[in-house]
Design a protein around this motif. Structure first.
Motif, short mmCIF file in Angstrom:
data_model
loop_
_atom_site.label_atom_id
_atom_site.label_comp_id
_atom_site.label_asym_id
_atom_site.label_seq_id
_atom_site.Cartn_x
_atom_site.Cartn_y
_atom_site.Cartn_z
N PRO A 30 -11.48 51.35 96.08
CA PRO A 30 -12.86 51.02 95.71
C PRO A 30 -13.55 50.07 96.68
O PRO A 30 -12.98 49.09 97.10
CB PRO A 30 -12.73 50.36 94.34
CG PRO A 30 -11.32 50.42 93.95
CD PRO A 30 -10.51 50.93 95.08
N GLU A 31 -14.75 50.46 97.02
CA GLU A 31 -15.70 49.56 97.64
C GLU A 31 -16.72 49.38 96.53
O GLU A 31 -17.60 50.22 96.35
CB GLU A 31 -16.34 50.20 98.87
CG GLU A 31 -15.35 50.58 99.92
CD GLU A 31 -15.53 49.76 101.18
OE1 GLU A 31 -16.52 49.02 101.25
OE2 GLU A 31 -14.69 49.86 102.05
N LEU A 32 -16.56 48.34 95.74
CA LEU A 32 -17.30 48.24 94.49
C LEU A 32 -18.81 48.13 94.70
O LEU A 32 -19.29 47.33 95.47
CB LEU A 32 -16.82 47.05 93.68
CG LEU A 32 -15.43 47.20 93.09
CD1 LEU A 32 -15.08 45.97 92.27
CD2 LEU A 32 -15.31 48.45 92.26
N THR A 33 -19.53 48.99 93.99
CA THR A 33 -20.97 48.95 93.92
C THR A 33 -21.35 47.79 93.00
O THR A 33 -20.68 47.58 92.00
CB THR A 33 -21.49 50.28 93.35
OG1 THR A 33 -20.87 51.36 94.05
CG2 THR A 33 -22.99 50.40 93.46
N PRO A 34 -22.41 47.04 93.29
CA PRO A 34 -22.83 46.01 92.34
C PRO A 34 -23.00 46.60 90.94
O PRO A 34 -23.55 47.68 90.78
CB PRO A 34 -24.17 45.53 92.91
CG PRO A 34 -24.07 45.81 94.37
CD PRO A 34 -23.26 47.08 94.47
N GLY A 35 -22.50 45.90 89.94
CA GLY A 35 -22.53 46.40 88.57
C GLY A 35 -21.24 47.06 88.15
O GLY A 35 -21.12 47.55 87.04
N THR A 44 -21.96 50.27 85.91
CA THR A 44 -22.96 50.25 84.85
C THR A 44 -24.33 49.91 85.43
O THR A 44 -24.46 48.97 86.21
CB THR A 44 -22.60 49.20 83.77
OG1 THR A 44 -21.32 49.54 83.24
CG2 THR A 44 -23.62 49.18 82.65
N ILE A 45 -25.34 50.70 85.06
CA ILE A 45 -26.73 50.44 85.43
C ILE A 45 -27.49 50.20 84.13
O ILE A 45 -27.41 50.99 83.20
CB ILE A 45 -27.36 51.64 86.17
CG1 ILE A 45 -26.65 51.94 87.47
CG2 ILE A 45 -28.85 51.39 86.40
CD1 ILE A 45 -27.15 53.19 88.17
N LYS A 48 -17.81 56.64 86.26
CA LYS A 48 -16.49 56.31 86.79
C LYS A 48 -16.69 55.88 88.24
O LYS A 48 -17.45 56.50 88.98
CB LYS A 48 -15.55 57.51 86.72
CG LYS A 48 -15.28 57.96 85.30
CD LYS A 48 -14.51 59.26 85.26
CE LYS A 48 -14.44 59.76 83.84
NZ LYS A 48 -14.00 61.15 83.77
N ASN A 49 -15.99 54.82 88.66
CA ASN A 49 -16.19 54.28 90.01
C ASN A 49 -14.86 53.75 90.56
O ASN A 49 -14.82 52.72 91.21
CB ASN A 49 -17.23 53.16 89.96
CG ASN A 49 -17.71 52.76 91.34
OD1 ASN A 49 -17.69 53.56 92.27
ND2 ASN A 49 -18.15 51.53 91.48
N HIS A 69 -20.69 54.27 94.17
CA HIS A 69 -21.74 55.21 93.81
C HIS A 69 -23.07 54.60 94.21
O HIS A 69 -23.65 53.82 93.47
CB HIS A 69 -21.71 55.51 92.31
CG HIS A 69 -20.55 56.33 91.91
ND1 HIS A 69 -20.52 57.69 92.07
CD2 HIS A 69 -19.35 56.00 91.39
CE1 HIS A 69 -19.35 58.16 91.65
NE2 HIS A 69 -18.63 57.14 91.23
N TYR A 70 -23.54 54.95 95.39
CA TYR A 70 -24.79 54.41 95.90
C TYR A 70 -25.91 55.41 95.63
O TYR A 70 -25.72 56.61 95.72
CB TYR A 70 -24.66 54.12 97.39
CG TYR A 70 -23.55 53.14 97.66
CD1 TYR A 70 -23.76 51.79 97.47
CD2 TYR A 70 -22.28 53.57 98.04
CE1 TYR A 70 -22.75 50.87 97.66
CE2 TYR A 70 -21.25 52.67 98.24
CZ TYR A 70 -21.49 51.32 98.05
OH TYR A 70 -20.48 50.42 98.24
#
Length: 146
Positions: free
Chosen positions: A4-9, A27-28, A126-127, A132-133
């Protein structure tokens, strides 16, 4: 392999990023105000196969975080793919049925959203293995004025 390259959230559980039990969810959350409509259709935007679900809440005085709509993907079972009965039930595909309201049999009554009703959208994907950009938490809605 990819990690993972974690997306903010995003949040993770398990031994991340290298453990077999690593699980991450993105989560958005989005707030929007609507006025003077009677809700009859709501369909959220959620990409497969990462989609966990999308929720629409009403958050105005007297209705704090009342769930209006929850959409979750329904995975095709592949039954009768070559017949009309099997349409939209293809293996490996999913459907995201919308929420509907009205006076017809089987529907909940339409929902009156008065002036300055705050709506809150929460979408979860799922991330675990990639960021997920460009993800969206948008809704397409239909309503009638009252």
């Amino acid at each position: 392999g990819p990690y993972p390259e974690l997306t903010p959230g995003s949040s993770c559980t398990g031994n991340c990023p290298h453990g077999d039990d690593c699980s991450c969810i993105h989560t958005i959350t989005y707030n929007h105000t609507v006025s003077n409509m009677r809700l009859i259709y709501a369909g959220g935007h959620c990409h497969a196969p990462a989609c966990i679900g999308i929720w629409l809440y009403r958050n105005d005085p007297g209705h704090e975080m009342e769930l209006l709509c929850h959409q979750a993907p329904i995975y095709g079972k592949g039954t009768g793919e070559n017949s009309a009965a099997g349409m939209y039930d293809e293996a490996g595909y999913l459907a995201l049925p919308p929420c509907l309201w009205g006076d017809d049999y089987g529907l909940h009554p339409s929902i009156l959203l008065p002036k300055n009703t705050e709506l809150v959208s929460v979408k979860k994907n799922k991330n675990t293995y990639q960021g997920h950009y460009g993800e969206m938490a948008s809704w397409q809605m239909r309503g009638i004025s009252f």
